[in-house]
Write a protein that holds these residues in place. Structure first.
Motif, PDB file in Angstrom:
ATOM      1  N   ARG A 227      16.059  -3.831   2.373  1.00  0.00           N
ATOM      2  CA  ARG A 227      15.332  -2.694   2.931  1.00  0.00           C
ATOM      3  C   ARG A 227      14.088  -2.337   2.122  1.00  0.00           C
ATOM      4  N   GLN A 228      14.238  -2.227   0.799  1.00  0.00           N
ATOM      5  CA  GLN A 228      13.100  -1.852  -0.032  1.00  0.00           C
ATOM      6  C   GLN A 228      12.030  -2.943  -0.051  1.00  0.00           C
ATOM      7  N   GLY A 229      12.455  -4.189  -0.072  1.00  0.00           N
ATOM      8  CA  GLY A 229      11.497  -5.283  -0.070  1.00  0.00           C
ATOM      9  C   GLY A 229      10.703  -5.338   1.221  1.00  0.00           C
ATOM     10  N   ARG A 230      11.384  -5.178   2.357  1.00  0.00           N
ATOM     11  CA  ARG A 230      10.700  -5.196   3.642  1.00  0.00           C
ATOM     12  C   ARG A 230       9.687  -4.054   3.744  1.00  0.00           C
ATOM     13  N   PHE A 231      10.095  -2.891   3.226  1.00  0.00           N
ATOM     14  CA  PHE A 231       9.158  -1.758   3.249  1.00  0.00           C
ATOM     15  C   PHE A 231       7.941  -2.045   2.373  1.00  0.00           C
ATOM     16  N   TYR A 232       8.185  -2.588   1.198  1.00  0.00           N
ATOM     17  CA  TYR A 232       7.079  -2.780   0.258  1.00  0.00           C
ATOM     18  C   TYR A 232       6.028  -3.760   0.791  1.00  0.00           C
ATOM     19  N   VAL A 233       6.468  -4.904   1.344  1.00  0.00           N
ATOM     20  CA  VAL A 233       5.497  -5.922   1.758  1.00  0.00           C
ATOM     21  C   VAL A 233       4.787  -5.559   3.059  1.00  0.00           C
ATOM     22  N   THR A 234       5.331  -4.617   3.824  1.00  0.00           N
ATOM     23  CA  THR A 234       4.693  -4.252   5.090  1.00  0.00           C
ATOM     24  C   THR A 234       3.960  -2.921   5.021  1.00  0.00           C
ATOM     25  N   SER A 235       4.127  -2.189   3.928  1.00  0.00           N
ATOM     26  CA  SER A 235       3.460  -0.886   3.791  1.00  0.00           C
ATOM     27  C   SER A 235       2.213  -1.048   2.930  1.00  0.00           C
ATOM     28  N   GLY A 236       1.610   0.054   2.611  1.00  0.00           N
ATOM     29  CA  GLY A 236       0.429   0.009   1.776  1.00  0.00           C
ATOM     30  C   GLY A 236      -0.838  -0.189   2.591  1.00  0.00           C
ATOM     31  N   PRO A 237      -1.980   0.030   1.974  1.00  0.00           N
ATOM     32  CA  PRO A 237      -3.255  -0.050   2.693  1.00  0.00           C
ATOM     33  C   PRO A 237      -3.633  -1.490   3.020  1.00  0.00           C
ATOM     34  N   ARG A 238      -4.239  -1.683   4.173  1.00  0.00           N
ATOM     35  CA  ARG A 238      -4.789  -2.979   4.555  1.00  0.00           C
ATOM     36  C   ARG A 238      -6.307  -2.937   4.386  1.00  0.00           C
ATOM     37  N   SER A 239      -6.935  -4.078   4.587  1.00  0.00           N
ATOM     38  CA  SER A 239      -8.372  -4.200   4.345  1.00  0.00           C
ATOM     39  C   SER A 239      -9.192  -3.225   5.178  1.00  0.00           C
ATOM     40  N   ALA A 240      -8.775  -2.952   6.430  1.00  0.00           N
ATOM     41  CA  ALA A 240      -9.546  -2.061   7.294  1.00  0.00           C
ATOM     42  C   ALA A 240      -9.639  -0.659   6.706  1.00  0.00           C
ATOM     43  N   ALA A 241      -8.499  -0.131   6.223  1.00  0.00           N
ATOM     44  CA  ALA A 241      -8.491   1.214   5.652  1.00  0.00           C
ATOM     45  C   ALA A 241      -9.284   1.269   4.354  1.00  0.00           C
ATOM     46  N   ILE A 242      -9.136   0.256   3.532  1.00  0.00           N
ATOM     47  CA  ILE A 242      -9.864   0.220   2.261  1.00  0.00           C
ATOM     48  C   ILE A 242     -11.363   0.074   2.523  1.00  0.00           C
ATOM     49  N   SER A 243     -11.739  -0.771   3.477  1.00  0.00           N
ATOM     50  CA  SER A 243     -13.154  -0.944   3.839  1.00  0.00           C
ATOM     51  C   SER A 243     -13.747   0.363   4.355  1.00  0.00           C
ATOM     52  N   ASP A 244     -12.954   1.086   5.129  1.00  0.00           N
ATOM     53  CA  ASP A 244     -13.427   2.354   5.666  1.00  0.00           C
ATOM     54  C   ASP A 244     -13.716   3.352   4.548  1.00  0.00           C
ATOM     55  N   PHE A 245     -12.898   3.325   3.491  1.00  0.00           N
ATOM     56  CA  PHE A 245     -13.146   4.229   2.365  1.00  0.00           C
ATOM     57  C   PHE A 245     -14.407   3.831   1.606  1.00  0.00           C
ATOM     58  N   TRP A 246     -14.568   2.548   1.335  1.00  0.00           N
ATOM     59  CA  TRP A 246     -15.674   2.068   0.510  1.00  0.00           C
ATOM     60  C   TRP A 246     -16.959   1.813   1.310  1.00  0.00           C
TER      61      TRP A 246
END
Length: 552
Positions: A227-246
């Motif tokens: 459960r924790q592993g599946r959450f970790y690898v599928t969560s977090g920011p992707r390039s689109a969100a990071i690009s939008d910030f920067w």
């Protein structure tokens, strides 16, 4: 029926007068503040436990007094008990009246809604029930000791039989507690956590992208991640969100995770993690982090999300699960598992990393929270890496058992407090909290950097077994910004309070206790990793974009 009505009278009459007085005094003292604010249920259980401890101490003092054949006012027993009860009730009522103010002294610092009442009736009921359970357990212990002692009287002198009876009772209760009750509870907990780990959340969908852990192309099976592993690898920011910030192009961060069910042995899991990391191009990123999870395999998203934003997604991280249990259970019953996993993973990653050209390999860091911080600190010996040192580590909420943390805290500069030490010139090790970032009046960083992120209100960090009989260093002098000014050290009581504080440490609002805020991670990562194009304005904007409420 008559006997039933007489039971309360006989029960109260059998209680020790000194023990009763001590119990009420301990009950009253337990209402004083410590590190964590307490609900009425937690306060009731704590107060009942403290009262039972006080009663046991009082009984022992009375027994020792009689054993030493000191004067004893036998003819005034009834009057003595009446006065004792009256004094105890008055003290308890006074302390109950103060309890709201004591709890609010913490809540005000933590920006929590203030309490109107401490719900004394409900709390006292829970406390009385808890005391009674401990009292019954104590009577059973006494009964076991006396039975064994009476049997041994036929063979050895009375005093020797008394000692042997107590030893036998301790052995019986220890064996029952450790071998039967605790083992059954731990087996049940392990099975429960294992089932929870296998659960598939409906919102966690297997990734389609080839360069994601658990995908069809991945070396790591999706089902084995847990459960924790599946959450970790599928969560977090992707390039689109990071690009939008920067407002510029960014990368998808790489997150590699290997669960307990992905391979049989810790060595096989570490090797699998390395191969998956290489497959996804982790060694081609500018920053590589070896993460030690908490006991259940959880990795704090507030820590990793902030780092990935700061470096525009040019980050790879890798972690290894070692347990299903919560951190405190894992530390209790399988402490070697986390350490073995941290060492095996670091060895695999570092061994490959140091074979790469120095100007082409990523900067290598370690990270861990709580039990993960404890294991991460012991993952490597400095003498093994001094020839080619990695760049540093961020350890948040290091548990009080952390040997390296303890050593540095003891050797801190004398003008710094124990809750936020400064160590020598600050070129190697720095400490940080929610008020003081790790950048200050220090010498420039050296080749390797270590940062400890810790809150003064975190009982996981600042619990000390010696606090039962000695005032902790962090309570002397200036207090931490999130520690009640009304917190006073009381022998035995403070130790019990801190034990309960540890049990509820993760229930605190983010930014206090054992729950670390993204804003504080941002300050720590900036100091540790020197991300490009990050100035004060960008830092403030990122803290606003990643508020604490997002991670609560």
């Amino acid at each position: 029926m008559k006997r039933i009505h007489e039971f309360p009278i006989r029960f109260l009459g059998s209680m020790s007068a000194v023990g009763t007085l001590s119990a009420f005094l301990f009950f009253a003292a337990s209402l004083t503040p410590s590190l964590m604010p307490r609900t009425w249920i937690v306060q009731g259980v704590l107060s009942g436990t403290c009262a039972a401890t006080g009663y046991a101490i009082g009984v022992f003092i009375g027994w020792l007094w009689r054993y030493l054949e000191l004067p004893w006012l036998k003819k005034y027993v009834l009057a003595e008990r009446a006065v004792t009860l009256a004094v105890a009730i008055i003290v308890s009522v006074v302390f109950l009246w103060q309890a709201v103010g004591w709890q609010n002294s913490i809540r005000e610092l933590w920006h929590l809604e203030l309490l109107d009442t401490a719900t004394p009736i409900r709390m006292a009921f829970v406390g009385a029930a808890t005391f009674f359970l401990w009292f019954v357990l104590g009577r059973l212990f006494s009964l076991a000791a006396s039975r064994v002692s009476d049997w041994l009287d036929r063979y050895v002198p009375r005093r020797i039989s008394n000692v042997m009876g107590v030893v036998a009772a301790i052995s019986i209760f220890w064996l029952l507690g450790q071998g039967v009750i605790l083992r059954y509870a731990l087996d049940a907990a392990d099975a429960s956590f294992q089932k929870a780990d296998l659960l598939m959340e409906t919102e966690t969908v297997r990734p389609l992208g080839a360069m994601v852990t658990g995908s069809e192309q991945s070396f790591v099976s999706w089902d084995g991640l847990g459960r924790q592993g599946r959450f970790y690898v599928t969560s977090g920011p992707r390039s689109a969100a990071i690009s939008d910030f920067w407002k510029r192009e960014a990368l998808d961060p790489i997150r590699v995770y290997v669960g307990l069910n992905n391979a049989e042995t810790v060595e096989e899991r570490a090797s699998l993690a390395l191969e998956e990391l290489k497959r996804q191009g982790g060694f081609e990123r500018s920053v590589l982090v070896v993460v030690a999870p908490t006991g259940t395999g959880w990795i704090d998203p507030a820590a990793m999300d902030t780092l990935e934003y700061l470096h525009k997604g040019d980050v790879a991280s890798v972690a290894l699960q070692y347990s299903y249990l919560t951190s405190w259970l894992s530390l209790l019953v399988e402490p070697e598992n986390g350490l073995d996993a941290a060492r095996a993973l670091f060895h695999e990653v570092y061994s490959h990393w140091k074979t790469l050209p120095a100007d082409q390999r990523p900067r290598l860091y370690l990270h861990g929270l709580s039990l993960g911080a404890l294991n991460s600190q012991m993952a490597t010996d400095i003498y093994d890496v001094v020839g080619q040192p990695f760049q540093g580590a961020l350890w948040s909420g290091p548990p009080f058992r952390s040997e390296r943390w303890n050593s540095v805290t003891r050797m801190r500069n004398p003008d710094s407090p124990a809750w936020l030490p400064s160590f020598r010139d600050g070129s190697v090790i720095r400490f940080s909290n929610q008020v003081t970032p790790p950048d200050g009046d220090f010498s420039p960083w050296g080749t390797i950097r270590f940062i400890y992120l810790q809150y003064a209100s975190d009982p996981v960090v600042f619990f000390d077994p010696a606090s039962f009989y000695r005032e902790p260093q962090w309570l002397r002098g200036q207090r931490g910004p999130d520690v009640s000014p009304r917190f006073r050290w009381i022998p035995v009581i403070t130790g019990l309070q801190l034990v309960f504080d540890m049990a509820i440490a993760t229930s605190s609002p983010i930014g206090f206790g054992h729950v670390y805020a993204p804003a504080d991670y941002i300050d720590a990562w900036i100091s540790l990793t020197d991300p490009a194009q990050v100035d004060a304005a960008t830092t403030a904007r990122l803290k606003k974009a990643l508020p604490a409420s997002r991670y609560q």
